[in-house]
Design a protein around this motif. Structure first.
Motif, PDB file in Angstrom:
ATOM      1  N   UNK A   1       0.824  -1.210   0.000  1.00 31.97           N
ATOM      2  CA  UNK A   1       0.000   0.000   0.000  1.00 31.97           C
ATOM      3  C   UNK A   1       0.856   1.257   0.000  1.00 31.97           C
ATOM      4  N   UNK A   2       1.854   1.298   0.869  1.00 32.28           N
ATOM      5  CA  UNK A   2       2.669   2.510   0.984  1.00 32.28           C
ATOM      6  C   UNK A   2       3.476   2.769  -0.280  1.00 32.28           C
ATOM      7  N   UNK A   3       3.973   1.711  -0.915  1.00 32.40           N
ATOM      8  CA  UNK A   3       4.672   1.892  -2.190  1.00 32.40           C
ATOM      9  C   UNK A   3       3.741   2.489  -3.239  1.00 32.40           C
ATOM     10  N   UNK A   4       2.494   2.033  -3.220  1.00 32.29           N
ATOM     11  CA  UNK A   4       1.516   2.545  -4.190  1.00 32.29           C
ATOM     12  C   UNK A   4       1.205   4.011  -3.910  1.00 32.29           C
ATOM     13  N   UNK A   5       1.056   4.364  -2.647  1.00 36.49           N
ATOM     14  CA  UNK A   5       0.768   5.758  -2.301  1.00 36.49           C
ATOM     15  C   UNK A   5       1.934   6.670  -2.661  1.00 36.49           C
ATOM     16  N   UNK A   6       3.128   6.176  -2.457  1.00 39.17           N
ATOM     17  CA  UNK A   6       4.305   6.992  -2.733  1.00 39.17           C
ATOM     18  C   UNK A   6       4.406   7.338  -4.226  1.00 39.17           C
ATOM     19  N   UNK A   7       3.838   6.515  -5.074  1.00 38.82           N
ATOM     20  CA  UNK A   7       3.872   6.761  -6.513  1.00 38.82           C
ATOM     21  C   UNK A   7       2.682   7.593  -6.992  1.00 38.82           C
ATOM     22  N   UNK A   8       1.795   7.983  -6.075  1.00 41.26           N
ATOM     23  CA  UNK A   8       0.590   8.733  -6.444  1.00 41.26           C
ATOM     24  C   UNK A   8       0.848  10.217  -6.222  1.00 41.26           C
ATOM     25  N   UNK A   9       0.805  11.019  -7.276  1.00 39.85           N
ATOM     26  CA  UNK A   9       1.269  12.417  -7.168  1.00 39.85           C
ATOM     27  C   UNK A   9       0.464  13.291  -6.216  1.00 39.85           C
ATOM     28  N   UNK A  10      -0.831  13.034  -6.048  1.00 43.08           N
ATOM     29  CA  UNK A  10      -1.623  13.904  -5.166  1.00 43.08           C
ATOM     30  C   UNK A  10      -1.792  13.335  -3.764  1.00 43.08           C
ATOM     31  N   UNK A  11      -0.822  12.504  -3.342  1.00 42.59           N
ATOM     32  CA  UNK A  11      -0.804  11.962  -1.981  1.00 42.59           C
ATOM     33  C   UNK A  11       0.534  12.301  -1.329  1.00 42.59           C
ATOM     34  N   UNK A  12       0.469  12.812  -0.100  1.00 45.15           N
ATOM     35  CA  UNK A  12       1.682  13.055   0.680  1.00 45.15           C
ATOM     36  C   UNK A  12       1.630  12.224   1.963  1.00 45.15           C
ATOM     37  N   UNK A  13       2.761  11.621   2.320  1.00 50.52           N
ATOM     38  CA  UNK A  13       2.864  10.800   3.516  1.00 50.52           C
ATOM     39  C   UNK A  13       3.669  11.521   4.580  1.00 50.52           C
ATOM     40  N   UNK A  14       3.157  11.538   5.801  1.00 47.94           N
ATOM     41  CA  UNK A  14       3.840  12.175   6.925  1.00 47.94           C
ATOM     42  C   UNK A  14       3.930  11.158   8.065  1.00 47.94           C
ATOM     43  N   UNK A  15       5.129  10.662   8.341  1.00 47.70           N
ATOM     44  CA  UNK A  15       5.335   9.708   9.423  1.00 47.70           C
ATOM     45  C   UNK A  15       5.764  10.442  10.690  1.00 47.70           C
ATOM     46  N   UNK A  16       5.660   9.744  11.820  1.00 46.51           N
ATOM     47  CA  UNK A  16       6.033  10.312  13.133  1.00 46.51           C
ATOM     48  C   UNK A  16       5.228  11.574  13.457  1.00 46.51           C
ATOM     49  N   UNK A  17       3.962  11.552  13.096  1.00 49.20           N
ATOM     50  CA  UNK A  17       3.044  12.658  13.396  1.00 49.20           C
ATOM     51  C   UNK A  17       1.896  12.136  14.256  1.00 49.20           C
TER      52      UNK A  17
END
Length: 513
Positions: free
Chosen positions: A127-143
């Motif tokens: 899932x995370x690999x797929x999200x990382x390749x999606x231009x209108x999605x940003x991931x924020x860890x340790x939040x």
């Protein structure tokens, strides 16, 4: 005159597990600007410690979850997940009789369908690999979500650098949004803050059962599975059970479920290792030393945490047009139906189908103003709660009931009889539409609340049928007896056979009426 495109929504998702990740893919596919905030570090990093301090719990992926993933239209994602999964076509029940070990397979479905054992890490990574390749999605860890104002659509997160000390001051970040989706688990911060605004009926229950994880390694010579990989293995007991689920590395992830006092007595025994081995030999024959060595059994029991099992319900699942909770944040269920993941993924499919139906994303009639879109979203979220709360309450109850079936019912002659009758009706009289409860839950997308109703009706019909068969057998026996009596002389003091038959009929009428 050309219409301008509607303003994009900003969707904030709290939680980057499978449910939150699928929500991000659905929202991104509809053009939303998506931000995903995760309390932990990047789940793909082996150094990231899961919240329950275990890393190898396997998940069961069945029809509901697969359907929800397919409707994200990410074929490569589905192929990757299923390629690493192991199909389980049924249960394998283990026991010992007269000193001899035995095992008995029970198919899940008359048509041979299977559920899929999936590694949690593999699923998260895909899932995370797929999200990382999606231009209108940003991931924020340790939040970490620490505050929310759902009237003014603001949320606050504490951001910590990886490896930072708990005593280091965190940076606070303010985030605006149109819709916040809380997918942050049973101890959800999203739900906690939503309950400050919505009048939420909420119930939480810890059952008197703890669980501890074990591992059956592959065979040392050929690196093969030690027992059948295409079954969920169960060692049932009245108060406890031991299960084993296959993993891609040819090991089995195992779980001991037992009341808390069992764990306490085993830990406090004067010779804990001996007590544990005797406990397993008595209750789960064939596990130790055949599958797990005594040393490994004691080491894992001691090192791995003894964790509680929680179930919860809440209603509503949303507040106004600004927030909705999904997955375990809305309905943590016990693991005994393997539906926690599937119900959470189905939440996302259902949620976005309703958002579509209420026109949240519909720009066919011209530009959509923020006000009209907010109104559509408000109505959609209310419709989602109205539909989904009943279903999630139903699967919560079904999961509790299935614990009893797994730890004891699977050995019951009555359970096997009913299963046999229902599967025979399904196979040979398909026009009846008869299906077992397990089939309806695991191999269909029928609403959980409708499953409960359908199974209740089937139970009533089956009870009537078996009752009629028993009555017919009784009447036949009486009639045969009458014929025999007629050939014998009447003895003083004996009841006339016809009088006996009348008494039987009178009793039957009294029972039925």
């Amino acid at each position: 005159m050309a219409h301008s495109a509607p303003a994009k929504q900003k969707v904030v998702i709290v939680g980057a597990g499978p449910v939150g990740s699928l929500a991000a893919l659905y929202a991104a596919a509809r053009g939303d600007e998506v931000e995903v905030y995760e309390l932990r570090g990047d789940l793909r990093d082996p150094a990231t410690i899961p919240l329950n301090f275990t890393k190898s719990i396997n998940l069961a992926l069945s029809e509901r979850g697969i359907t929800a993933m397919k409707q994200s239209h990410r074929d490569e994602l589905i192929d990757r997940v299923l390629a690493d999964s192991i199909p389980m076509s049924g249960r394998m029940i283990h026991g010992r009789t007269d000193g001899k070990l035995w095992e008995a397979a029970q198919a899940y479905d008359v048509h041979g369908r299977a559920i899929n054992a999936v590694d949690r890490g593999t699923l998260n990574n895909a899932f995370l690999d797929e999200l990382e390749q999606t231009p209108n999605v940003q991931l924020f860890f340790n939040h970490k979500l620490v505050g929310a104002d759902f009237r003014n659509n603001r949320a606050w997160f504490e951001r910590r650098s990886p490896g930072a000390s708990p005593y280091d001051k965190a940076t606070e970040v303010e985030v605006s949004f149109d819709l916040l989706i809380g997918a942050d688990g049973a101890h959800s911060a999203s739900r906690y803050h939503m309950m400050k605004f919505a009048r939420v009926d909420y119930s939480q229950e810890y059952i008197d059962t703890l669980w501890c994880e074990f591992r059956i390694p592959p065979s040392s010579d050929q690196q093969e599975f030690r027992i059948s990989p295409n079954h969920l293995h169960i060692w049932p007991g009245k108060e406890h059970m031991f299960i084993a689920i296959p993993s891609a590395d040819r090991s089995f992830t195992c779980t001991l479920f037992a009341p808390a006092d069992h764990y306490g007595s085993l830990s406090a025994a004067s010779h804990p290792e001996k007590a544990l081995i005797e406990f397993f030999d008595t209750n789960f024959p064939g596990v130790c030393p055949d599958l797990i060595t005594p040393e490994a059994l004691h080491e894992q029991f001691t090192a791995n945490q003894h964790l509680p099992l929680i179930s919860l319900k809440c209603n509503p699942h949303h507040y106004d047009a600004s927030v909705v909770v999904v997955g375990d944040a809305a309905h943590a269920v016990l693991p005994f139906y393997g539906q926690g993941l599937n119900a959470g993924l189905e939440d996302i499919r259902t949620l976005f189908e309703i958002l579509d139906r209420y026109g949240v994303y519909d720009d066919s009639n011209g530009p959509t103003s923020p006000e009209s879109r907010r109104d559509a979203r408000r109505r959609a979220l209310q419709a989602y709660t109205d539909q989904r709360a009943a279903d999630t309450h139903a699967i919560n109850d079904l999961s509790k009931q299935n614990f009893l079936e797994m730890r004891w019912g699977v050995k019951s002659p009555l359970y096997r009889l009913r299963k046999s009758v229902e599967e025979t009706l399904t196979r040979y009289v398909p026009e009846l539409g008869w299906q077992t409860q397990y089939t309806r839950v695991s191999f269909s997308n029928q609403r959980y609340s409708e499953v409960v109703q359908a199974v209740r009706r089937q139970g009533q019909l089956l009870g009537m049928g078996l009752g009629a068969a028993a009555l017919l057998a009784s009447v036949t026996t009486v009639l045969v007896g009458v014929l025999c009596w007629r050939r014998r002389p009447t003895t003083a003091g004996m009841v006339s056979p016809w009088a006996a038959l009348r008494n039987v009929w009178r009793e039957v009428r009294r029972t039925l009426l």
